[in-house]
Motif scaffolding. Structure first.
Motif, mmCIF file in Angstrom:
data_model
loop_
_atom_site.group_PDB
_atom_site.id
_atom_site.type_symbol
_atom_site.label_atom_id
_atom_site.label_comp_id
_atom_site.label_asym_id
_atom_site.label_seq_id
_atom_site.Cartn_x
_atom_site.Cartn_y
_atom_site.Cartn_z
ATOM 1 N N VAL A 49 0.830 -1.199 0.000
ATOM 2 C CA VAL A 49 0.000 0.000 0.000
ATOM 3 C C VAL A 49 0.869 1.254 0.000
ATOM 4 O O VAL A 49 0.521 2.275 -0.598
ATOM 5 C CB VAL A 49 -0.947 -0.023 1.218
ATOM 6 N N THR A 50 2.020 1.185 0.670
ATOM 7 C CA THR A 50 2.903 2.348 0.753
ATOM 8 C C THR A 50 3.783 2.505 -0.485
ATOM 9 O O THR A 50 4.478 3.511 -0.611
ATOM 10 C CB THR A 50 3.807 2.237 1.992
ATOM 11 N N GLU A 51 3.738 1.537 -1.391
ATOM 12 C CA GLU A 51 4.607 1.560 -2.565
ATOM 13 C C GLU A 51 3.891 2.026 -3.827
ATOM 14 O O GLU A 51 4.507 2.124 -4.890
ATOM 15 C CB GLU A 51 5.196 0.155 -2.799
ATOM 16 N N TYR A 52 2.594 2.318 -3.719
ATOM 17 C CA TYR A 52 1.812 2.748 -4.871
ATOM 18 C C TYR A 52 1.307 4.179 -4.666
ATOM 19 O O TYR A 52 1.283 4.698 -3.549
ATOM 20 C CB TYR A 52 0.635 1.793 -5.105
ATOM 21 N N ASP A 53 0.910 4.817 -5.762
ATOM 22 C CA ASP A 53 0.458 6.207 -5.711
ATOM 23 C C ASP A 53 -0.991 6.350 -5.275
ATOM 24 O O ASP A 53 -1.390 7.380 -4.727
ATOM 25 C CB ASP A 53 0.603 6.863 -7.095
ATOM 26 N N HIS A 54 -1.800 5.314 -5.522
ATOM 27 C CA HIS A 54 -3.234 5.427 -5.249
ATOM 28 C C HIS A 54 -3.808 4.032 -5.035
ATOM 29 O O HIS A 54 -3.386 3.069 -5.679
ATOM 30 C CB HIS A 54 -3.948 6.103 -6.432
ATOM 31 N N ILE A 55 -4.778 3.940 -4.132
ATOM 32 C CA ILE A 55 -5.465 2.670 -3.869
ATOM 33 C C ILE A 55 -6.899 2.802 -4.374
ATOM 34 O O ILE A 55 -7.579 3.790 -4.076
ATOM 35 C CB ILE A 55 -5.510 2.351 -2.364
ATOM 36 N N ILE A 56 -7.357 1.809 -5.120
ATOM 37 C CA ILE A 56 -8.759 1.747 -5.525
ATOM 38 C C ILE A 56 -9.339 0.454 -4.961
ATOM 39 O O ILE A 56 -8.875 -0.642 -5.300
ATOM 40 C CB ILE A 56 -8.926 1.780 -7.056
ATOM 41 N N ALA A 57 -10.303 0.584 -4.080
ATOM 42 C CA ALA A 57 -10.956 -0.575 -3.482
ATOM 43 C C ALA A 57 -12.304 -0.767 -4.170
ATOM 44 O O ALA A 57 -13.146 0.126 -4.155
ATOM 45 C CB ALA A 57 -11.157 -0.373 -1.987
ATOM 46 N N CYS A 58 -12.486 -1.929 -4.764
ATOM 47 C CA CYS A 58 -13.692 -2.203 -5.547
ATOM 48 C C CYS A 58 -14.429 -3.390 -4.966
ATOM 49 O O CYS A 58 -13.835 -4.464 -4.780
ATOM 50 C CB CYS A 58 -13.318 -2.474 -7.007
ATOM 51 N N GLY A 59 -15.717 -3.210 -4.671
ATOM 52 C CA GLY A 59 -16.488 -4.338 -4.184
ATOM 53 C C GLY A 59 -17.859 -3.939 -3.669
ATOM 54 O O GLY A 59 -18.170 -2.753 -3.536
ATOM 55 N N PRO A 60 -18.695 -4.936 -3.352
ATOM 56 C CA PRO A 60 -20.071 -4.682 -2.918
ATOM 57 C C PRO A 60 -20.175 -4.407 -1.426
ATOM 58 O O PRO A 60 -19.241 -4.674 -0.659
ATOM 59 C CB PRO A 60 -20.779 -5.984 -3.284
ATOM 60 N N VAL A 61 -21.319 -3.906 -1.013
ATOM 61 C CA VAL A 61 -21.615 -3.644 0.392
ATOM 62 C C VAL A 61 -22.802 -4.504 0.807
ATOM 63 O O VAL A 61 -23.868 -4.444 0.186
ATOM 64 C CB VAL A 61 -21.923 -2.153 0.614
ATOM 65 N N PHE A 62 -22.597 -5.318 1.851
ATOM 66 C CA PHE A 62 -23.640 -6.185 2.386
ATOM 67 C C PHE A 62 -23.675 -6.052 3.908
ATOM 68 O O PHE A 62 -22.666 -5.695 4.530
ATOM 69 C CB PHE A 62 -23.370 -7.658 2.047
ATOM 70 N N PRO A 63 -24.795 -6.388 4.554
ATOM 71 C CA PRO A 63 -24.797 -6.484 6.006
ATOM 72 C C PRO A 63 -23.707 -7.445 6.470
ATOM 73 O O PRO A 63 -23.528 -8.519 5.886
ATOM 74 C CB PRO A 63 -26.198 -7.032 6.323
#
Length: 321
Positions: A49-63
């Motif tokens: 995470v510290t070695e990249y310029d940007h993080i994109i987190a992709c995924g659904p939201v469930f209870p």
């Protein structure tokens, strides 16, 4: 077809693969958890995470039984975190209980997750989905908090089934995509709230033959118990990872434990009708029923019974709660 794409396995238990980005002090932990936990926790996560310029987190939201809803900054903590905050957040979720957490947006665990994420300097953008089954109903791209909350709001409409009254018995049938109880336990998490006191959740999965491929040895030693069982015997269980204790209490459900008599009283019974042998079910303190004696249609058309197919996909709650 994707020559510049690489896939990495997150080695949560390898210190060399982790980077410390901060610490939540004991005082702050006490505040964030509403007084439930008062010890410090280092905030570590995958060093990539510290070695990249940007993080994109992709995924659904469930209870979700630990955080309230999945998604958002949960993809960092505990998603690609170190063992300390993984155990911290899961045990906190157990102390709050599944009933006090699942399907709720603002939870103590979510506060801890967001606080830890604020220590990560790499910018984070969330591509967050609200889905029902395989159908996409909403998609948000942007700041984690905004994207998460909008998706959670819609997910609460799509993925929560409300019953007018509690039932005595639930036959909860998890999908065959789950290959052990550790993952199939959503069949309990997402139906517990509609079971009357003294009722029963039967996890019906004849194909399921293992408690946990990763943590089975520890669960055989610890078993499944209400949280008071551990809290009132903390000297015996303090060394057990919080993730294990949390899974144990989430499957067993709420209840009480009298340390003087050694009597444990869960609010409801949890019974396995699976390929896990009866002897092992009894050893880990769960009920057993031969799956061959069960006809799922017997749970249909009754006011006090509920049949849930593909259990774990939707949360069941009582109307008005």
């Amino acid at each position: 077809g994707w020559p510049r794409v690489r896939v990495f396995n997150h080695s949560w238990d390898d210190p060399a693969s982790l980077s410390t980005v901060g610490e939540i002090s004991a005082e702050e932990a006490f505040q964030l958890t509403d007084g439930r936990i008062n010890h410090r926790v280092p905030v570590r996560l995958n060093r990539k995470v510290t070695e990249y310029d940007h993080i994109i987190a992709c995924g659904p939201v469930f209870p979700h039984e630990v955080a309230g809803f999945s998604g958002g900054t949960k993809y960092l903590f505990p998603g690609i975190a170190g063992p300390e905050i993984i155990d911290f957040t899961h045990w906190l979720g157990a102390l709050v209980t599944n009933l006090g957490t699942i399907g709720i947006v603002d939870t103590p665990v979510r506060r801890v997750i967001d606080r830890a994420a604020a220590m990560v300097r790499t910018p984070l953008t969330c591509l967050t989905l609200a889905i029902h089954g395989s159908d996409l109903h909403g998609l948000w791209l942007g700041e984690p908090d905004v994207a998460f909350r909008e998706a959670a709001r819609l997910s609460a409409q799509l993925n929560v089934v409300r019953l007018p009254q509690p039932v005595r018995s639930v036959l909860s049938m998890p999908s065959e995509r789950y290959d052990d109880l550790w993952t199939a336990a959503k069949a309990m998490y997402k139906t517990e709230a509609v079971v009357a006191d003294g009722g029963e959740v039967i996890i019906y999965a004849p194909f399921l033959k293992e408690v946990s491929f990763t943590h089975g040895r520890l669960l055989d030693q610890v078993g499944y118990h209400v949280s008071e069982y551990f809290l009132k015997q903390w000297d015996r269980y303090a060394s057990v990872p919080g993730t294990i204790l949390a899974h144990s209490t989430h499957v067993k459900g709420t209840g009480t434990f009298d340390a003087a008599s050694g009597i444990e009283r869960p609010r409801i019974e949890v019974t396995l009708a699976t390929g896990i042998p009866e002897e092992r079910c009894r050893r880990i303190n769960l009920g057993y029923r031969d799956p061959a004696t069960i006809q799922p249609e017997d749970w249909e058309g009754h006011d006090d019974r509920l049949l849930v197919k593909h259990a774990g996909e939707q949360l069941y709650r009582l109307a008005g709660r």
